[in-house]
Design a protein around this motif. Structure first.
Motif, PDB file in Angstrom:
ATOM      1  N   ARG A 181      -5.206  -3.719 -12.272  1.00  0.00           N
ATOM      2  CA  ARG A 181      -5.687  -2.800 -11.364  1.00  0.00           C
ATOM      3  C   ARG A 181      -5.621  -2.898  -9.726  1.00  0.00           C
ATOM      4  O   ARG A 181      -5.238  -2.450  -9.017  1.00  0.00           O
TER       5      ARG A 181
ATOM      6  N   GLU B  13      -2.002  -2.809  -8.846  1.00  0.00           N
ATOM      7  CA  GLU B  13      -1.550  -1.518  -8.649  1.00  0.00           C
ATOM      8  C   GLU B  13      -2.196  -0.910  -7.344  1.00  0.00           C
ATOM      9  O   GLU B  13      -1.443  -0.040  -6.710  1.00  0.00           O
ATOM     10  N   LEU B  14      -3.597  -1.217  -7.086  1.00  0.00           N
ATOM     11  CA  LEU B  14      -4.135  -0.736  -6.038  1.00  0.00           C
ATOM     12  C   LEU B  14      -3.547  -1.182  -4.875  1.00  0.00           C
ATOM     13  O   LEU B  14      -3.233  -0.525  -3.768  1.00  0.00           O
ATOM     14  N   ARG B  15      -3.256  -2.530  -4.861  1.00  0.00           N
ATOM     15  CA  ARG B  15      -2.476  -3.000  -3.659  1.00  0.00           C
ATOM     16  C   ARG B  15      -1.002  -2.688  -3.631  1.00  0.00           C
ATOM     17  O   ARG B  15      -0.825  -2.204  -2.301  1.00  0.00           O
TER      18      ARG B  15
ATOM     19  N   ALA C  33      -0.393   0.469  -4.319  1.00  0.00           N
ATOM     20  CA  ALA C  33      -0.454   2.046  -3.852  1.00  0.00           C
ATOM     21  C   ALA C  33      -1.077   1.959  -2.293  1.00  0.00           C
ATOM     22  O   ALA C  33      -0.558   2.784  -1.470  1.00  0.00           O
ATOM     23  N   GLU C  34      -1.819   0.997  -1.841  1.00  0.00           N
ATOM     24  CA  GLU C  34      -2.266   0.761  -0.559  1.00  0.00           C
ATOM     25  C   GLU C  34      -0.874   0.538   0.343  1.00  0.00           C
ATOM     26  O   GLU C  34      -0.608   0.893   1.347  1.00  0.00           O
ATOM     27  N   GLU C  35      -0.113  -0.468  -0.326  1.00  0.00           N
ATOM     28  CA  GLU C  35       1.075  -0.764   0.544  1.00  0.00           C
ATOM     29  C   GLU C  35       1.783   0.303   0.945  1.00  0.00           C
ATOM     30  O   GLU C  35       2.436   0.531   1.756  1.00  0.00           O
ATOM     31  N   LYS C  36       2.127   1.111  -0.347  1.00  0.00           N
ATOM     32  CA  LYS C  36       3.172   2.203  -0.246  1.00  0.00           C
ATOM     33  C   LYS C  36       2.248   3.303   0.899  1.00  0.00           C
ATOM     34  O   LYS C  36       2.795   3.932   1.720  1.00  0.00           O
ATOM     35  N   LYS C  37       0.934   3.472   0.622  1.00  0.00           N
ATOM     36  CA  LYS C  37       0.276   4.528   1.738  1.00  0.00           C
ATOM     37  C   LYS C  37       0.329   4.054   3.132  1.00  0.00           C
ATOM     38  O   LYS C  37       0.621   4.919   4.098  1.00  0.00           O
ATOM     39  N   HIS C  38       0.097   2.462   3.275  1.00  0.00           N
ATOM     40  CA  HIS C  38       0.294   1.984   4.419  1.00  0.00           C
ATOM     41  C   HIS C  38       1.800   2.290   4.986  1.00  0.00           C
ATOM     42  O   HIS C  38       2.079   2.603   6.356  1.00  0.00           O
TER      43      HIS C  38
ATOM     44  N   GLU D  58       3.783   4.606   4.248  1.00  0.00           N
ATOM     45  CA  GLU D  58       3.958   6.003   4.610  1.00  0.00           C
ATOM     46  C   GLU D  58       3.507   6.339   5.990  1.00  0.00           C
ATOM     47  O   GLU D  58       3.860   7.166   6.718  1.00  0.00           O
ATOM     48  N   GLU D  59       2.189   6.017   6.047  1.00  0.00           N
ATOM     49  CA  GLU D  59       1.532   6.007   7.246  1.00  0.00           C
ATOM     50  C   GLU D  59       2.368   5.493   8.503  1.00  0.00           C
ATOM     51  O   GLU D  59       2.392   6.173   9.521  1.00  0.00           O
TER      52      GLU D  59
END
Length: 243
Positions: free
Chosen positions: A203, A206-208, A210-215, A217-218
């Motif tokens: 988890r 996966e969270l890391r 997702a955070e990296e992907k979101k980061h 994208e930002e």
């Protein structure tokens, strides 16, 4: 007394023929003995009989309502009697399958009978020597009984220790079983914790991601916005420069 011709084959000690005991005969015998004592007559044979009866008491038993008594023989032993005694001892040891070594009640019984017969033979020739052998026999018997008591005591002590060790073994086995159950429970808890840790790691990964992907994208969005703003700013600044 009435004589009954019976040969006792149950012992190595030589006995006279059994005699039927009657009140008249007993009274007659007592009268004869008392008469001898009163007159001061010393009967060597009677003295030997008394010594032998004290060493080897006569046998008594009842049969068909009659009382029988059998005294040890007062007949002196010859050299052939001694040879026959040895042969009978060897034969009975073999017949009754007595052990040659170690503890054997049969061998002890036969040797005791043989020793009693030797005492009887010696006593007839010398009463003092027979009484001395009697002391030796009794001392040997006391020593053997003491060793038997010690042996029985050691056996009982060994049995108690064996039972205690068996009980201790049972308690230790119970402790071992409990520890095994505890180990099994701990291993199950460890496996459960490892599974939880692996799930938590997945988890977190996966969270890391997702955070990296979101980061990412930002950052991409901010870069794109920055370029747009830069382009707009350049567009605004450029016309003013032409004027």
């Amino acid at each position: 007394m009435t004589e009954r011709l019976i040969i006792d084959q149950s012992t190595l000690v030589k006995y006279d023929n059994p005699l039927l005991v009657t009140k008249h005969d007993d009274n007659s015998k007592e009268v004869d003995i008392q008469t001898c004592k009163t007159k001061g007559v010393a009967d060597p044979k009677h003295e030997i009989e008394e010594v032998l009866n004290s060493i080897l008491p006569p046998k008594e038993w009842e049969e068909e309502g009659q009382l029988w008594r059998q005294h040890v023989s007062t007949t002196p032993a010859t050299r052939q009697d001694v040879v026959n005694l040895q042969e009978q001892l060897d034969m009975r040891l073999q017949q009754r399958q007595a052990r040659e070594t170690g503890i054997c009640p049969i061998r002890r019984e036969l040797y005791t009978q043989c020793f009693n017969e030797v005492i009887r033979q010696v006593t007839i020739n010398c009463a003092e020597r027979g009484l001395l052998l009697l002391r030796i026999r009794d001392e040997m018997r006391m020593t053997i009984e003491a060793f038997q008591a010690l042996y029985c005591s050691s056996i009982a002590f060994g049995m108690r220790k064996a039972l205690q060790s068996e009980q201790g073994k049972t308690d230790l086995q119970k402790d071992v079983d409990e520890l095994k159950e505890e180990r099994t429970d701990l291993e199950r808890q460890l496996a459960d914790l490892r599974q939880r840790a692996e799930q938590a790691d997945r988890r977190a990964a996966e969270l890391r991601l997702a955070e990296e992907k979101k980061h990412a994208e930002e950052i991409s969005f901010l870069k794109k916005t920055n370029q747009q703003l830069k382009a707009q700013l350049e567009g605004i600044i450029a016309p003013k420069s032409n004027k």
